[in-house]
Design a protein around this motif. Structure first.
Motif, PDB file in Angstrom:
ATOM      1  N   ILE A 411      -4.428   1.130  -8.102  1.00 43.32           N
ATOM      2  CA  ILE A 411      -3.261   0.373  -8.712  1.00 43.32           C
ATOM      3  C   ILE A 411      -3.215   0.357 -10.075  1.00 43.32           C
ATOM      4  CG2 ILE A 411      -2.041  -1.812  -8.689  1.00 43.32           C
ATOM      5  CD1 ILE A 411      -2.968  -2.303  -5.911  1.00 43.32           C
ATOM      6  N   ILE A 412      -4.347   0.234 -10.994  1.00 45.74           N
ATOM      7  CA  ILE A 412      -4.589   0.229 -11.924  1.00 45.74           C
ATOM      8  C   ILE A 412      -3.895   1.474 -13.037  1.00 45.74           C
ATOM      9  CG2 ILE A 412      -6.942   1.136 -12.649  1.00 45.74           C
ATOM     10  CD1 ILE A 412      -5.453  -1.893 -14.213  1.00 45.74           C
ATOM     11  N   GLN A 413      -4.028   2.503 -12.095  1.00 44.15           N
ATOM     12  CA  GLN A 413      -3.469   3.967 -12.803  1.00 44.15           C
ATOM     13  C   GLN A 413      -1.675   3.922 -12.813  1.00 44.15           C
ATOM     14  OE1 GLN A 413      -4.990   7.286 -10.600  1.00 44.15           O
ATOM     15  NE2 GLN A 413      -6.793   6.254  -9.851  1.00 44.15           N
ATOM     16  N   HIS A 414      -1.178   2.846 -12.104  1.00 41.33           N
ATOM     17  CA  HIS A 414       0.151   2.605 -12.270  1.00 41.33           C
ATOM     18  C   HIS A 414       0.722   2.262 -13.847  1.00 41.33           C
ATOM     19  CE1 HIS A 414       4.513   1.074 -11.757  1.00 41.33           C
ATOM     20  NE2 HIS A 414       4.399   1.813 -10.765  1.00 41.33           N
ATOM     21  N   VAL A 417       1.073  -1.333 -14.937  1.00 44.70           N
ATOM     22  CA  VAL A 417       0.203  -2.470 -14.484  1.00 44.70           C
ATOM     23  C   VAL A 417      -0.944  -2.553 -15.684  1.00 44.70           C
ATOM     24  CG1 VAL A 417      -1.743  -3.183 -12.960  1.00 44.70           C
ATOM     25  CG2 VAL A 417       0.688  -2.088 -12.045  1.00 44.70           C
ATOM     26  N   ALA A 418      -1.203  -3.802 -16.066  1.00 40.92           N
ATOM     27  CA  ALA A 418      -2.188  -4.006 -17.254  1.00 40.92           C
ATOM     28  C   ALA A 418      -3.267  -4.466 -16.388  1.00 40.92           C
ATOM     29  CB  ALA A 418      -1.682  -4.867 -18.243  1.00 40.92           C
ATOM     30  N   GLU A 419      -3.358  -5.257 -15.462  1.00 41.41           N
ATOM     31  CA  GLU A 419      -4.450  -5.916 -14.816  1.00 41.41           C
ATOM     32  C   GLU A 419      -4.087  -5.981 -13.384  1.00 41.41           C
ATOM     33  OE1 GLU A 419      -7.362  -8.798 -16.334  1.00 41.41           O
ATOM     34  OE2 GLU A 419      -5.815  -9.201 -17.851  1.00 41.41           O
ATOM     35  N   VAL A 420      -4.933  -5.918 -12.413  1.00 39.06           N
ATOM     36  CA  VAL A 420      -4.920  -5.953 -11.021  1.00 39.06           C
ATOM     37  C   VAL A 420      -6.080  -6.565 -10.362  1.00 39.06           C
ATOM     38  CG1 VAL A 420      -5.970  -3.784 -10.464  1.00 39.06           C
ATOM     39  CG2 VAL A 420      -4.375  -4.734  -8.774  1.00 39.06           C
ATOM     40  N   TRP A 430      -4.641  -8.213  12.428  1.00 41.04           N
ATOM     41  CA  TRP A 430      -5.630  -7.594  11.913  1.00 41.04           C
ATOM     42  C   TRP A 430      -6.810  -8.599  11.368  1.00 41.04           C
ATOM     43  CZ3 TRP A 430      -5.077  -3.253  13.836  1.00 41.04           C
ATOM     44  CH2 TRP A 430      -3.580  -2.422  14.085  1.00 41.04           C
ATOM     45  N   GLY A 431      -6.488  -9.652  11.380  1.00 43.33           N
ATOM     46  CA  GLY A 431      -7.678 -10.409  10.833  1.00 43.33           C
ATOM     47  C   GLY A 431      -7.498 -11.070   9.459  1.00 43.33           C
ATOM     48  N   GLU A 432      -7.604  -9.861   8.640  1.00 42.12           N
ATOM     49  CA  GLU A 432      -7.141  -9.707   7.186  1.00 42.12           C
ATOM     50  C   GLU A 432      -6.045  -8.564   6.818  1.00 42.12           C
ATOM     51  OE1 GLU A 432     -11.306 -10.271   5.846  1.00 42.12           O
ATOM     52  OE2 GLU A 432     -10.576 -11.603   4.559  1.00 42.12           O
ATOM     53  N   THR A 433      -5.522  -8.853   5.830  1.00 42.23           N
ATOM     54  CA  THR A 433      -4.770  -7.563   5.252  1.00 42.23           C
ATOM     55  C   THR A 433      -4.889  -7.722   3.812  1.00 42.23           C
ATOM     56  OG1 THR A 433      -2.705  -6.628   5.068  1.00 42.23           O
ATOM     57  CG2 THR A 433      -2.732  -8.957   5.140  1.00 42.23           C
ATOM     58  N   PRO A 434      -5.047  -6.557   3.080  1.00 33.85           N
ATOM     59  CA  PRO A 434      -5.417  -6.652   1.396  1.00 33.85           C
ATOM     60  C   PRO A 434      -3.989  -6.959   0.894  1.00 33.85           C
ATOM     61  CG  PRO A 434      -5.275  -4.314   2.402  1.00 33.85           C
ATOM     62  CD  PRO A 434      -5.451  -5.381   3.368  1.00 33.85           C
ATOM     63  N   VAL A 435      -3.862  -7.862  -0.094  1.00 38.78           N
ATOM     64  CA  VAL A 435      -2.452  -8.003  -1.044  1.00 38.78           C
ATOM     65  C   VAL A 435      -3.151  -8.028  -2.601  1.00 38.78           C
ATOM     66  CG1 VAL A 435      -1.598  -9.288   0.503  1.00 38.78           C
ATOM     67  CG2 VAL A 435      -3.017 -10.396  -1.073  1.00 38.78           C
ATOM     68  N   ALA A 436      -2.355  -7.586  -3.297  1.00 36.91           N
ATOM     69  CA  ALA A 436      -2.556  -7.501  -4.633  1.00 36.91           C
ATOM     70  C   ALA A 436      -1.643  -8.587  -5.748  1.00 36.91           C
ATOM     71  CB  ALA A 436      -2.269  -5.850  -5.232  1.00 36.91           C
ATOM     72  N   THR A 437      -2.428  -8.698  -6.702  1.00 36.31           N
ATOM     73  CA  THR A 437      -1.815  -9.781  -7.961  1.00 36.31           C
ATOM     74  C   THR A 437      -1.953  -8.680  -9.173  1.00 36.31           C
ATOM     75  OG1 THR A 437      -3.786 -10.946  -8.098  1.00 36.31           O
ATOM     76  CG2 THR A 437      -2.083 -11.965  -6.814  1.00 36.31           C
ATOM     77  N   VAL A 438      -0.707  -8.750  -9.825  1.00 39.26           N
ATOM     78  CA  VAL A 438      -0.847  -7.774 -10.954  1.00 39.26           C
ATOM     79  C   VAL A 438      -0.286  -8.633 -12.364  1.00 39.26           C
ATOM     80  CG1 VAL A 438      -0.898  -5.603  -9.436  1.00 39.26           C
ATOM     81  CG2 VAL A 438       1.420  -6.794 -10.308  1.00 39.26           C
ATOM     82  N   ILE A 439      -0.817  -7.893 -13.404  1.00 41.65           N
ATOM     83  CA  ILE A 439      -0.076  -8.345 -14.727  1.00 41.65           C
ATOM     84  C   ILE A 439       0.591  -7.039 -15.276  1.00 41.65           C
ATOM     85  CG2 ILE A 439      -0.562  -9.428 -17.065  1.00 41.65           C
ATOM     86  CD1 ILE A 439      -2.874 -10.871 -15.864  1.00 41.65           C
TER      87      ILE A 439
END
Length: 496
Positions: A411-414, A417-420, A430-439
């Motif tokens: 994601i940081i290659q986008h 996106v400054a931070e992730v 699935w028990g858990e799933t990944p999510v992202a927060t970005v600046i």
């Protein structure tokens, strides 16, 4: 201490016993041994030798199981890869492992041809299998002179464009799986094992190795289906099954579920992620004295909560297995007393020789013979382990380890996106799933749906795909400037 002779022994002393079944394919030990010998001699005919790596990109199948044991007999090193891998992740793992041959589904023919045109590929279709086995005798292959320190497999922890970690297991480690888990789960030659999850992940070795050691029956499904699992248990009188929490929940909630249909079970083992206490209570109520829980790392340490302790030590993940030790340590490496939370560290016969080609990471993970798990927990006064949280930010989705940093590196290659920061949130299936927060970078306006699509097209494997994005102006941080993911997780929960 090598596992190559186990199938040969069972074929000699239990030749007519049902050894392995996949869907409609059913093999006695004599028949399965002959099939495995064909693959073993085929590997040698293809020019592979002891210590050479070959990869598999196959779903659960008779072929994949035969290749595991062909590797065991020849000393070739099997590198099982997930069929969920995408091209970028796949190429990285094939290059890193140095595989000289790959067995793959026909659907992978085109991408493999683009990625590594010089790598021999045996496609997963009837004609290709027959071509591979032509001229390969079904007699025992030549004795490769294996010992406990010879490598059996490399299990990769991730499939991204970043640096992969290949966990090495030798024959001694797998022999320890055979003997110790067979004892822990009370397996006998009369046991009937059902495995409905993918066998390319290390969790499958928990029942796969002791199956061959005791010479019982192993039933393999192509994929998990709760109705099929219930029906098979009832019909085949299955005694042992290994499941991830999401699968246990699916079975308990299925319309076909009834305790009498699962009455033959002697073990229901939960692995891969913590099973919520409510589900444990229900399971122990409807099927008493069958529930086991395993906490462990592919790198080589495990605890097991025995079925006889499931109620008495509810919430615990059990105790170290025989020949193993556990310690809870602080940041300075000092042992902590009962009740105090620290890092879980362990010694065991399962301990990996190291990460493939990564002595630097191996030295960080194993210190003075102790594996640093990166997980936090505490021991009670009786020495039973209780998990508190993951020190590392790893999350578990559908029983598969997912490392947020691997996704963050994408994601940081986008360009906007400054931070992730990536973390896991609860998911019903699935028990858990990944999510992202970005600046966002100054002047940029990130569209959440677009970023999700962009990221998921670039991650190394499907289980690394993010399910949500939250855009913030800033991240919460501690005094050292470290992003506080637990606060981000709570904030995400408030907005979702």
């Amino acid at each position: 201490m090598e596992i190559g002779g186990l199938l040969t022994r069972n074929a000699r002393y239990r030749p007519a016993h049902l050894g392995f079944a996949f869907e409609e394919d059913r093999f006695t030990y004599r028949e399965f041994n002959a099939l495995v010998n064909g693959y073993a001699n085929g590997l040698l005919k293809a020019g592979l030798h002891k210590g050479d790596c070959f990869a598999t990109l196959l779903p659960n199948s008779t072929e994949l199981m035969a290749l595991y044991w062909a590797a065991a007999k020849t000393g070739c090193v099997i590198v099982p890869l997930s069929t969920l891998l995408q091209e970028a992740g796949l190429k990285g793992l094939l290059v890193d492992s140095g595989s000289r041959l790959i067995f793959a589904e026909e659907a992978f023919a085109e991408p493999l041809g683009r990625l590594l045109p010089d790598l021999p590929v045996v496609l997963h279709r009837q004609q290709s299998q027959q071509d591979f086995l032509v001229g390969a005798p079904i007699t025992e292959p030549p004795d490769p002179g294996l010992g406990g320190q010879d490598i059996f497999n490399i299990m990769y922890t991730s499939g991204t464009t970043g640096a992969p970690k290949g966990i090495v297991h030798d024959h001694f480690v797998r022999a320890a799986y055979c003997t110790i888990f067979a004892t822990a789960f009370r397996m006998t030659p009369e046991s009937v094992v059902l495995h409905a999850g993918s066998i390319v992940f290390n969790g499958a070795m928990i029942d796969l190795m002791p199956w061959m050691f005791v010479g019982c029956t192993y039933l393999l499904h192509e994929k998990f289906d709760p109705a099929a699992v219930i029906a098979t248990i009832d019909r085949e009188k299955v005694t042992h099954i290994v499941l991830v929490p999401a699968q246990i929940i699916a079975i308990l909630n299925h319309p076909d579920f009834a305790p009498d249909k699962l009455a033959s079970l002697e073990m229901i083992l939960s692995v891969g992620a913590p099973l919520h206490l409510d589900h444990k209570k229900r399971l122990n109520q409807v099927l008493p004295e069958r529930f086991y829980e395993l906490y462990g790392l592919t790198e080589g340490f495990a605890t097991v909560l025995d079925c006889k302790d499931a109620l008495r030590k509810e919430g615990s993940v059990g105790v170290p297995l025989p020949f193993s030790e556990i310690a809870i340590r602080d940041d300075a490496g000092r042992d902590l007393p009962a009740g105090e939370v620290g890092e879980i560290c362990g010694k065991s016969p399962f301990l990996m020789p190291g990460y493939h080609k990564r002595p630097d990471l191996s030295a960080q993970a194993i210190v003075d013979g102790w594996l640093k798990t990166g997980d936090a927990g505490y021991l009670d006064d009786d020495g039973y382990l209780y998990l508190v949280d993951r020190i590392k930010d790893m999350l578990v989705s559908g029983g598969v380890n997912v490392y947020p940093k691997d996704i963050e590196e994408i994601i940081i290659q986008h360009p906007e996106v400054a931070e992730v920061a990536v973390f896991g949130v609860p998911h019903e299936t699935w028990g858990e799933t990944p999510v992202a927060t970005v600046i966002a970078k100054d002047g940029s306006a990130i569209d959440e749906a677009t970023l999700i699509e962009w990221t998921n097209a670039r991650v190394g494997a499907k289980y690394q795909r993010i399910s949500g994005v939250m855009v913030l102006d800033s991240f919460p941080r501690n005094i050292a400037g470290k992003t506080l993911k637990h606060e981000l997780r709570a904030r995400y929960g408030e907005t979702s």
